[in-house]
Design an enzyme around this catalytic site. Structure first.
Site, PDB file in Angstrom:
ATOM      1  N   GLU A 259       0.614  -1.260  -0.088  1.00 58.32           N
ATOM      2  CA  GLU A 259      -0.127  -0.148  -0.106  1.00 58.32           C
ATOM      3  C   GLU A 259       0.917   1.333   0.125  1.00 58.32           C
ATOM      4  OE1 GLU A 259      -1.250   3.267   1.453  1.00 58.32           O
ATOM      5  OE2 GLU A 259      -1.701   2.164   3.301  1.00 58.32           O
ATOM      6  N   CYS A 298      -1.359   8.926   3.197  1.00 59.47           N
ATOM      7  CA  CYS A 298      -1.211   8.483   1.851  1.00 59.47           C
ATOM      8  C   CYS A 298      -2.559   8.853   1.076  1.00 59.47           C
ATOM      9  CB  CYS A 298      -0.831   6.890   2.199  1.00 59.47           C
ATOM     10  SG  CYS A 298      -2.249   6.122   3.012  1.00 59.47           S
TER      11      CYS A 298
END
Length: 684
Positions: A259, A298
């Protein structure tokens, strides 16, 4: 180095390791020493051996429901001690609101997965992923899938921005799946992760070795992993690419779930004007994602894509909103944006912002009166909210390739919807994209195209705004991850995350064999008929396969007429003999729900007993019609039991799922379903 500076320790094989200082970690606010990592070498062979030899057998002794119960208790334990975590996270530069995402968001994820486990997982050690399918003509050779613990170790490598949430959102589904974990937090905020780990160990709720902590380098850990292990990673795309090609991971086909930070976007749709509420929602969302957690998310919006005719209006509105954000020491009243996590991160963001500014315009930044508030902030890691303008997103590739992991975003215009979608896709895969629109048809068009390039899409309008959790908030129930640059992995997503840590296996055999393997009754398996009615048994006394074949009942015209009167259902198929002659049935048929009700009358034991309530039906199908004069009979069989433990607010009980087949006089199934009942336990 001050001797008072604490040395962080690793938790390896259920003991704390670390007495010699290594790298000094400083406050992001004023540069003062907070802690240091340790220089003591870690024996990763010992760590893995302890996880496999001690933690794994203990975890495998627990079923899914028991592990879910532990998660819930752990979440409550941490929640009671959250203020300690808030105080320890203060030097990271996060505001209270930022730390809330990390601390209470992480604890909330534990609660969420405890609930997911209780609702969706059996009180068993195997998860049946059915239904079984017949592989032969006579129904005595079936095939299905089961999910079992991988019997390995999970290595979780986490980013610096969410040291608690990042740890717990990976740990929760991993623990539910019965897999011990070794956590490697990023060094710059590892003092927060260590504090959380100490609380977890002090709780004594987890089997020893279920969770180990690495402070500092992971050394040769990845080189020691085996085929049953799993690696999950959160961080930069460059680091993910480096770890993914570890020779041992490739040779042994060890799953690697990545990720990675990505160039997420928000699109203001062409139907929105500056007079619409959606316009303000767009501006608010972009500004919030630039300043929350100082842009160190993120999922933060890195590219704001707007209709060219509204470019100036958006730019002006964003400048005004950013100018109102007070930056400085989060301990000061009114400060809404803190510092970056470290001076190294500050340097990196400055370097990347310089790259992004080449060929573009800075429409808000350090030159607009940036002056962080607080004592000693000159030694901190503060960075000005920076809004760039790229007038041609097709000519400037840098804005689609370079990410400044801080309070930096780039505004870019488009001339038509196709251009907006093309600009969004130039990010080469993102964790999340947003579309702000007031028109459902536009939302559908944008999402249908953009979904191929994003892990999650938020559609925001005035109706959703009241409850929306925002562009940058991953939720336990929804997938977190994205294609391409975003790493190609998946986290969270409810039960999907648990399955990531389980091994799927296809199983073939007779119904009786599959019943034993799956822990669920499969039709065609041998049943156990007992003089004692199944509804007269307590939860502990019921066994999968306990069955009752009821007496028979012939359906009459009076049944149909009476049911129509009670229900108000006078559908022609039940009452118009002439109209139904031209249908596939050719004659009047009974209501499906009458058949359901009549079946309950056949198998229910009416006197008070252990069955407390019927709270639902699953898999209901009306397979064949029931005509006037047909005779029906039901078979009730215990399909599955789920022991959800004892709760203080209700009597001890469990859930029993019963397989019900309603048959006609020819032995044909006319209705099929599962009925769910709450059943009292014998023991308190």
């Amino acid at each position: 180095m001050s001797i008072a500076t604490p040395i962080l320790q690793s938790l390896i094989a259920n003991r704390w390791i670390g007495s010699q200082p290594a790298s000094l970690l400083r406050s992001a606010i004023n540069g003062r020493a907070v802690a240091s990592t340790h220089a003591d070498a870690i024996d990763f062979g010992e760590s893995l051996a302890y996880a496999r030899g001690t933690a794994l057998p203990a975890l495998l002794q627990l079923d899914f429901q028991q592990r879910a119960s532990i998660l819930k208790t752990l979440a409550a334990y941490l929640l009671e001690r959250k203020e300690l975590l808030y105080s320890i996270s203060a030097p990271s530069g996060a505001t209270r609101a930022d730390s809330w995402i990390d601390i209470e968001g992480g604890i909330g994820t534990l609660f969420a997965y405890a609930g997911i486990g209780r609702r969706e997982l059996p009180s068993a050690k195997v998860l049946h992923e059915g239904p079984a399918v017949a592989l032969g003509k006579d129904g005595q050779f079936l095939g299905t899938h089961i999910l079992v613990p991988r019997q390995g170790v999970a290595v979780h490598i986490n980013a610096f921005n969410f040291p608690i949430w990042g740890m717990l959102e990976k740990f929760a589904p991993c623990f539910l799946a019965g897999m011990p974990a070794i956590i490697k937090p990023a060094s710059s905020t590892s003092y927060i992760a260590e504090a959380a780990m100490r609380l977890i160990q002090q709780s004594e709720l987890l089997p020893a070795g279920s969770l180990q902590l690495i402070i500092g380098s992971s050394g040769d850990l990845l080189d020691r992993l085996e085929e049953t292990d799993v690696v999950t990673f959160t961080g930069s795309a460059d680091t993910a690419a480096m770890l993914r090609v570890n020779a041992n991971l490739i040779r042994r086909s060890i799953p690697f779930n990545g990720e990675a930070d990505s160039l997420n976007c928000a699109i203001l749709a062409p139907d929105v004007t500056p007079d619409d509420p959606e316009f303000d929602l767009f501006v608010k969302e972009v500004a919030r994602e630039m300043t929350a957690k100082t842009g160190q998310k993120c999922t933060a919006i890195r590219r704001a894509i707007v209709p060219r005719q509204h470019l100036d209006a958006v730019a002006t509105a964003l400048r005004l909103r950013l100018a109102q954000v007070k930056v400085g020491d989060p301990a000061l009243e009114g400060v809404r944006m803190g510092a970056l996590a470290s001076r190294a991160q500050q340097h990196d963001v400055a370097e990347r912002s310089l790259l992004l500014s080449q060929g573009n315009e800075i429409i808000y930044g350090a030159g607009d009166g940036f002056a962080p508030l607080g004592e000693g902030v000159a030694e901190g890691a503060f960075f000005a909210p920076t809004l760039l303008l790229c007038r041609d997103g097709f000519a400037n590739e840098v804005v689609h390739e370079v990410e400044a992991f801080g309070p930096v975003s780039t505004l870019m215009p488009y001339d038509d919807p196709d251009q907006a979608l093309q600009l969004a896709a130039k990010g080469r895969g993102s964790l999340v994209g947003s579309v702000i629109t007031k028109t459902p048809a536009i939302a559908a068009r944008f999402v249908h195209h953009a979904a191929a390039f994003h892990g999650r899409m938020l559609v925001l309008d005035r109706d959703a705004a009241r409850e929306s959790t925002g562009h940058g908030s991953p939720l336990p129930q929804l997938k977190h991850g994205g294609p391409g640059r975003a790493g190609g992995g998946e986290e969270l997503g409810g039960i999907l995350a648990v399955k990531h840590y389980l091994q799927r296996c296809a199983v073939q055999g007779s119904p009786s064999m599959l019943t034993a393997i799956t822990g669920e009754y499969q039709r065609g398996a041998r049943v156990k008929e007992d003089p004692v009615h199944p509804f007269r048994k307590h939860f502990e006394e019921i066994e999968v396969g306990d069955s009752l074949l009821t007496h028979r009942r012939t359906v009459t015209e009076a049944d149909i007429v009476n049911f129509g009167g009670v229900s108000g259902d006078y559908f022609y198929m039940h009452f118009d003999a002439i109209a139904v002659k031209d249908t596939q049935f050719g004659q009047r048929i009974a209501h499906g729900y009458f058949v359901l009700s009549a079946a309950a009358g056949l198998f229910v034991s009416p006197a008070p007993g252990p069955v407390l309530a019927n709270y639902g039906l699953d898999q209901l199908r009306f397979v064949n019609p029931v005509a006037i004069g047909d005779t029906i009979q039901a078979r009730l069989t215990c399909k599955r039991k789920t022991d959800r433990g004892n709760r203080p607010d209700q009597p001890p009980q469990g859930v029993v799922a019963w397989d019900v087949q309603v048959l006609n006089q020819r032995g044909e199934i006319v209705a099929s379903y599962d009925i769910l009942t709450l059943v009292a336990k014998l023991k308190p």
